[in-house]
Design a protein around this motif. Sequence first.
Motif, PDB file in Angstrom:
ATOM      1  N   LYS A  32      11.706   5.190   7.876  1.00  0.00           N
ATOM      2  CA  LYS A  32      13.170   5.326   7.804  1.00  0.00           C
ATOM      3  C   LYS A  32      13.848   3.965   7.669  1.00  0.00           C
ATOM      4  CE  LYS A  32      13.782   9.685  10.338  1.00  0.00           C
ATOM      5  NZ  LYS A  32      14.326  10.301  11.572  1.00  0.00           N
ATOM      6  N   LYS A  33      13.338   2.985   8.396  1.00  0.00           N
ATOM      7  CA  LYS A  33      13.901   1.631   8.319  1.00  0.00           C
ATOM      8  C   LYS A  33      13.763   1.081   6.905  1.00  0.00           C
ATOM      9  CE  LYS A  33      11.668  -1.765  10.341  1.00  0.00           C
ATOM     10  NZ  LYS A  33      11.125  -2.674  11.404  1.00  0.00           N
ATOM     11  N   LEU A  34      12.601   1.263   6.296  1.00  0.00           N
ATOM     12  CA  LEU A  34      12.373   0.800   4.933  1.00  0.00           C
ATOM     13  C   LEU A  34      13.275   1.528   3.938  1.00  0.00           C
ATOM     14  CD1 LEU A  34       8.449   0.635   4.911  1.00  0.00           C
ATOM     15  CD2 LEU A  34      10.025  -1.298   5.139  1.00  0.00           C
ATOM     16  N   LEU A  35      13.378   2.838   4.093  1.00  0.00           N
ATOM     17  CA  LEU A  35      14.194   3.638   3.174  1.00  0.00           C
ATOM     18  C   LEU A  35      15.666   3.269   3.267  1.00  0.00           C
ATOM     19  CD1 LEU A  35      12.535   7.145   3.731  1.00  0.00           C
ATOM     20  CD2 LEU A  35      12.262   5.675   1.734  1.00  0.00           C
ATOM     21  N   ARG A  36      16.152   3.076   4.494  1.00  0.00           N
ATOM     22  CA  ARG A  36      17.571   2.703   4.667  1.00  0.00           C
ATOM     23  C   ARG A  36      17.868   1.362   4.005  1.00  0.00           C
ATOM     24  NH1 ARG A  36      17.167   5.259   9.883  1.00  0.00           N
ATOM     25  NH2 ARG A  36      16.418   3.300  10.797  1.00  0.00           N
ATOM     26  N   LYS A  37      16.947   0.420   4.171  1.00  0.00           N
ATOM     27  CA  LYS A  37      17.177  -0.921   3.617  1.00  0.00           C
ATOM     28  C   LYS A  37      17.161  -0.893   2.087  1.00  0.00           C
ATOM     29  CE  LYS A  37      17.631  -5.430   4.242  1.00  0.00           C
ATOM     30  NZ  LYS A  37      16.733  -6.351   4.949  1.00  0.00           N
ATOM     31  N   TRP A  91      13.487  -3.847  -3.812  1.00  0.00           N
ATOM     32  CA  TRP A  91      13.944  -4.318  -2.504  1.00  0.00           C
ATOM     33  C   TRP A  91      15.247  -5.084  -2.728  1.00  0.00           C
ATOM     34  CZ3 TRP A  91      12.434  -2.436   1.860  1.00  0.00           C
ATOM     35  CH2 TRP A  91      12.762  -3.075   3.064  1.00  0.00           C
ATOM     36  N   PRO A  92      16.167  -5.050  -1.762  1.00  0.00           N
ATOM     37  CA  PRO A  92      17.470  -5.696  -1.967  1.00  0.00           C
ATOM     38  C   PRO A  92      17.354  -7.189  -2.267  1.00  0.00           C
ATOM     39  CG  PRO A  92      17.532  -4.267  -0.047  1.00  0.00           C
ATOM     40  CD  PRO A  92      16.105  -4.339  -0.478  1.00  0.00           C
ATOM     41  N   GLY A  93      18.168  -7.663  -3.210  1.00  0.00           N
ATOM     42  CA  GLY A  93      18.221  -9.075  -3.548  1.00  0.00           C
ATOM     43  C   GLY A  93      17.186  -9.473  -4.582  1.00  0.00           C
ATOM     44  N   LYS A  94      17.137 -10.782  -4.844  1.00  0.00           N
ATOM     45  CA  LYS A  94      16.146 -11.332  -5.773  1.00  0.00           C
ATOM     46  C   LYS A  94      14.873 -11.685  -5.014  1.00  0.00           C
ATOM     47  CE  LYS A  94      18.912 -13.378  -9.497  1.00  0.00           C
ATOM     48  NZ  LYS A  94      19.160 -14.622 -10.273  1.00  0.00           N
ATOM     49  N   ILE A  95      13.761 -11.541  -5.682  1.00  0.00           N
ATOM     50  CA  ILE A  95      12.484 -11.942  -5.094  1.00  0.00           C
ATOM     51  C   ILE A  95      12.271 -13.430  -5.407  1.00  0.00           C
ATOM     52  CG2 ILE A  95      10.001 -11.530  -5.003  1.00  0.00           C
ATOM     53  CD1 ILE A  95      11.658  -9.156  -4.048  1.00  0.00           C
ATOM     54  N   ARG A  96      12.178 -14.234  -4.351  1.00  0.00           N
ATOM     55  CA  ARG A  96      12.050 -15.691  -4.510  1.00  0.00           C
ATOM     56  C   ARG A  96      10.608 -16.175  -4.478  1.00  0.00           C
ATOM     57  NH1 ARG A  96      16.873 -17.059  -6.648  1.00  0.00           N
ATOM     58  NH2 ARG A  96      18.618 -16.370  -5.347  1.00  0.00           N
ATOM     59  N   TYR A  97       9.726 -15.389  -3.878  1.00  0.00           N
ATOM     60  CA  TYR A  97       8.333 -15.806  -3.737  1.00  0.00           C
ATOM     61  C   TYR A  97       7.390 -14.698  -4.170  1.00  0.00           C
ATOM     62  CZ  TYR A  97      10.187 -19.622  -0.888  1.00  0.00           C
ATOM     63  OH  TYR A  97      10.886 -20.702  -0.452  1.00  0.00           O
ATOM     64  N   ILE A 343       0.193   1.604   0.997  1.00  0.00           N
ATOM     65  CA  ILE A 343       1.196   1.000   1.873  1.00  0.00           C
ATOM     66  C   ILE A 343       2.566   0.962   1.199  1.00  0.00           C
ATOM     67  CG2 ILE A 343      -0.462  -0.404   3.156  1.00  0.00           C
ATOM     68  CD1 ILE A 343       0.453  -2.807   1.493  1.00  0.00           C
ATOM     69  N   SER A 344       3.597   1.060   2.026  1.00  0.00           N
ATOM     70  CA  SER A 344       4.983   0.827   1.617  1.00  0.00           C
ATOM     71  C   SER A 344       5.519  -0.233   2.566  1.00  0.00           C
ATOM     72  CB  SER A 344       5.802   2.111   1.719  1.00  0.00           C
ATOM     73  OG  SER A 344       5.268   3.129   0.892  1.00  0.00           O
ATOM     74  N   THR A 345       6.095  -1.309   2.022  1.00  0.00           N
ATOM     75  CA  THR A 345       6.413  -2.469   2.853  1.00  0.00           C
ATOM     76  C   THR A 345       7.831  -2.975   2.625  1.00  0.00           C
ATOM     77  OG1 THR A 345       5.849  -4.261   1.324  1.00  0.00           O
ATOM     78  CG2 THR A 345       4.016  -3.184   2.455  1.00  0.00           C
ATOM     79  N   SER A 346       8.202  -3.942   3.453  1.00  0.00           N
ATOM     80  CA  SER A 346       9.518  -4.581   3.365  1.00  0.00           C
ATOM     81  C   SER A 346       9.545  -5.652   2.280  1.00  0.00           C
ATOM     82  CB  SER A 346       9.891  -5.189   4.721  1.00  0.00           C
ATOM     83  OG  SER A 346       8.869  -6.049   5.178  1.00  0.00           O
TER      84      SER A 346
END
Length: 510
Positions: A32-37, A91-97, A343-346
């Motif tokens: 749920k935390k991952l989905l909300r984000k 995932w929100p924002g740009k991926i920097r790494y 896996i599903s991750t942040s």
Amino acid sequence: MSILDIKLPNRILKALRLPQNNPRRQQIRVLKKLLRKARFTAFGQQYRFDEILLSKHPGKKFQELVPTYNYNKIHKDWWHKTLEGIPDICWPGKIRYYALSSGTSEAASKYIPVTNDLLSGNKIVMIKQLLSLRNYENIPYSSIGKGWLTLGGSTDLQKEGPGYYAGDLSGITQKKAPFWFQPFYKPGKKIAKQKDWNKKLEEIVDKAPEWDIGFLVGVPAWIQMCMEMVIERYKLNNIHEMWPNLAFFVHGGVSFEPYKKGFERLLGKPITYIETYLASEGFIAYQDRQFAKGMRLVTSEHIFMEFVPFDDKNFDANGDMIDNPEALMIHEVEEGKDYALLISTSAGTWRYLIGDTLRFVDKERCEIVITGRTKHFLSLVGEHLSVDNMNKAIQLASEQMNICIPEFTVAGVPYGSFFAHHWFVACNDQVDKQRLTRLIDEKLKELNDDYAVERKSALKEVMLDVLTEEQFMEFMRSKGKVGGQHKFPRVLKGKMLEDWQAFLKKELVP
């Protein structure tokens, strides 16, 4: 000052005090935390994360609406957009790494997204693992406050594309490490930036007398090589003559058993071994108590896990997963069965096949052992030989012969109109090759019923060549696979097998 005495930031302390609920509830909370984000990302909008969050059974709804992915599929459909600098994709924002991960069977590098949220979750798990040392008996706590020699990738990350950096996860992690860890970290910022692995090892050996090391952290083969270089340079009997407070070895990535005998020859006294499961995609599990059967899965932080039975129903003969596999949640698994991990991750990996296979050895404690890779198994004629079987057979045979086999690999090859297994083992001891071949074959028959059956029919022969450990390392160098994250593949197939055969042909020319 001990590292356990450091005052941690409040947000980390809060996370470390999470109540111990049952794993099913922990995992649903993580999901749920991952989905909300991520619900406002392009991925979240397409796969209706809001609808999943409103469901009475979000885990099942998630499996119903979101497809499974391997690297090629998720890169083609989604991640290539993040590499172009487009924000809010998975995932929100740009991926920097991005963590560069070539695995052990593929030549091209994989670009695995790494976010601050993922690194934050990894840090919390690392601290939990450190605190779990309180569960160990008779350990020298004074060693915890000594240096931590970590053999990892370069922190001098390469700038690529529109504003992102790529490198080993270990290099990214150290670059973003908290300030309070810096005094303990070795080899230090300057040496950590070194990209040439051989030069890095030489610089570590030069500095070795200046350090008081309590922890070694890294892949067994490279840590062992480093210790051997220190012992040789300073004409020591063992590594404890240089580092008397060395008490811990934190390892992961491969089974430690094949290395253990040779490793312990370099020690002056026993040390504590701590296994971890830290992949480029996240910190998945760690050993949290002494003499544990396996590693405890991280169920309450930043990774939602699913388990696909590793069988003929869900995977084809090449180890590729079918499109709609049976995927179980953590409360549905059984002990003693092999599963491939999704896996599903942040960091925006969703229902992602990481490529490892694992087995639950204690379901109540969520303890697992890694049994191999979906691509690293041998089943030419139905023998279903896993890396776990291979590791155990090598361990038993080497113990019986009192020899050390730090590296090995196996290939399935034609044998007339039938098939054979061709083993290549690294051993610097005197070896009776015929006896070793016979012992490995016998142990595998005891460990694996399918193998025993097929040895009476289509699997006609077992062949074995004894090489030096240096030859294995030289092949890795020739492939550009040197450094802390690279492991020699236990099963050779396809292009990697062709390259290995060509390498040996050149090596063995008189």
